[in-house]
Scaffold this active site. Structure first.
Site, mmCIF file in Angstrom:
data_model
loop_
_atom_site.group_PDB
_atom_site.id
_atom_site.type_symbol
_atom_site.label_atom_id
_atom_site.label_comp_id
_atom_site.label_asym_id
_atom_site.label_seq_id
_atom_site.Cartn_x
_atom_site.Cartn_y
_atom_site.Cartn_z
ATOM 1 N N ASP A 1 -19.958 14.449 2.044
ATOM 2 C CA ASP A 1 -19.148 14.988 3.128
ATOM 3 C C ASP A 1 -18.214 13.856 3.546
ATOM 4 O O ASP A 1 -18.663 12.845 4.088
ATOM 5 C CB ASP A 1 -20.038 15.415 4.298
ATOM 6 C CG ASP A 1 -19.258 15.892 5.502
ATOM 7 O OD1 ASP A 1 -18.009 15.801 5.505
ATOM 8 O OD2 ASP A 1 -19.894 16.339 6.483
ATOM 9 N N SER B 1 -1.466 16.885 1.118
ATOM 10 C CA SER B 1 -1.064 17.385 2.428
ATOM 11 C C SER B 1 -0.743 18.875 2.297
ATOM 12 O O SER B 1 -1.480 19.619 1.646
ATOM 13 C CB SER B 1 0.119 16.560 2.945
ATOM 14 O OG SER B 1 0.486 16.967 4.229
ATOM 15 N N TYR C 1 -5.445 23.353 11.178
ATOM 16 C CA TYR C 1 -5.026 22.939 9.836
ATOM 17 C C TYR C 1 -3.646 22.290 9.871
ATOM 18 O O TYR C 1 -3.427 21.224 9.275
ATOM 19 C CB TYR C 1 -5.023 24.153 8.913
ATOM 20 C CG TYR C 1 -4.796 23.828 7.463
ATOM 21 C CD1 TYR C 1 -5.839 23.359 6.666
ATOM 22 C CD2 TYR C 1 -3.543 23.995 6.869
ATOM 23 C CE1 TYR C 1 -5.640 23.061 5.318
ATOM 24 C CE2 TYR C 1 -3.334 23.700 5.531
ATOM 25 C CZ TYR C 1 -4.389 23.234 4.765
ATOM 26 O OH TYR C 1 -4.179 22.933 3.438
ATOM 27 N N LYS D 1 -2.639 18.256 8.927
ATOM 28 C CA LYS D 1 -1.745 17.900 7.829
ATOM 29 C C LYS D 1 -0.519 17.127 8.315
ATOM 30 O O LYS D 1 -0.023 16.234 7.616
ATOM 31 C CB LYS D 1 -1.335 19.157 7.053
ATOM 32 C CG LYS D 1 -2.498 19.844 6.338
ATOM 33 C CD LYS D 1 -3.165 18.915 5.315
ATOM 34 C CE LYS D 1 -4.244 19.635 4.518
ATOM 35 N NZ LYS D 1 -4.868 18.780 3.483
ATOM 36 N N VAL E 1 -0.882 28.040 -2.922
ATOM 37 C CA VAL E 1 -1.414 28.014 -4.280
ATOM 38 C C VAL E 1 -2.629 28.937 -4.273
ATOM 39 O O VAL E 1 -3.553 28.732 -3.488
ATOM 40 C CB VAL E 1 -1.821 26.593 -4.718
ATOM 41 C CG1 VAL E 1 -2.484 26.619 -6.086
ATOM 42 C CG2 VAL E 1 -0.602 25.667 -4.722
#
Length: 259
Positions: free
Chosen positions: A62, A141, A155, A159, A188
């Site tokens: 982790d 990133s 999120y 980033k 993606v």
């Protein structure tokens, strides 16, 4: 074989973009250590790397745990003989909701993995890279590191901060011949993105297919980028082919983002 004789460590290397990065670096000569939460996924990647004739190592870890990071980097150096390339790919999506409804625990978990994890791994890696006369760190990133996205605050913020870490660390370690760059993928289609898009579609009251079509329409190429395309840019930044570049963040978005 632009990475012949190099040792790489890829966090979040068991699935998706991380798995493709592992394969691509191995195909270009690197030995590859991969870390992540699931040993079964990691071992599958290691088997693919070994089939390409390279050494490989699976490490359950982790990245938000300082102890896990110490152990992971030490094992990579001991078992594979050093560390030349670090790819900080591990990340979690976190809660998909407006800021007014965010859960603090989820917020902190996203920052712990996506940002603190990259810092911890980089901190340990630069010590070994400096001893070897240099190295390359590539942070995975996101296109959302350069634009806000509704209902994705944890999120997005992680980033944006990762790009800041990229530039700051690049300034600090250039004297040791260590370069630090970032890749900013667009969408993606991985299992993780599939799940995130389904949550976002539900939040907006639309179907997954409608949301995907909407996102694809934002690209002049009318498609998502692929994991292979992202991995090839990582390869470029990891190798001496990009020897004059540090502190940069390269978009791989099929034209969705052009800044």
């Amino acid at each position: 074989m632009v990475l012949a004789g190099k040792v790489s460590l890829i966090t979040g290397g068991g699935t998706g973009i991380g798995r493709e990065i592992a394969r691509t670096l191995a195909m270009n000569g690197a030995d590859v250590a991969v870390c992540g939460p699931q040993i079964e996924e990691l071992e599958l990647v290691c088997n693919e790397v070994r089939a390409l004739g390279r050494r490989s190592l699976a490490l359950v870890a982790d990245v938000s745990s300082e102890e896990d990071v110490w152990r992971t980097v030490a094992a990579c150096v001991q078992e594979l003989g050093g560390l030349d390339v670090l790819v900080n790919n591990a990340s979690v999506v976190g809660q998909v909701a407006p800021v007014s409804e965010l859960d603090l625990t989820s917020w902190e978990r996203v920052l712990a993995v996506n940002l603190t994890g990259a810092m911890l791994c980089s901190r340990e890696a630069v010590r070994h890279m400096a001893e070897r006369g240099g190295g390359s760190i590539v942070n995975i990133s996101s296109n959302v590191a350069r634009r806000g996205v509704a209902n994705r605050a944890p999120y997005v913020c992680s980033k944006w901060a990762l790009n800041g870490l990229t530039q700051t660390l690049a300034l600090e370690v250039a004297e040791h011949n260590i370069r630090v760059n970032a890749v900013c993928p667009g969408p993606v289609m991985t299992e993780r993105l599939d799940g995130a898009m389904k949550l976002m579609a539900h939040e907006r009251g639309m179907t997954f297919e409608t949301l995907r079509a909407e996102w694809e329409a934002e690209s002049p190429m009318k498609r998502f980028a692929t994991a292979e395309e992202c991995a090839n840019v990582v390869l470029f930044l990891a190798s001496d082919t990009s020897s004059g570049m540090t502190g940069q963040a390269l978009n791989v978005t099929a034209g969705m983002l052009m800044t």
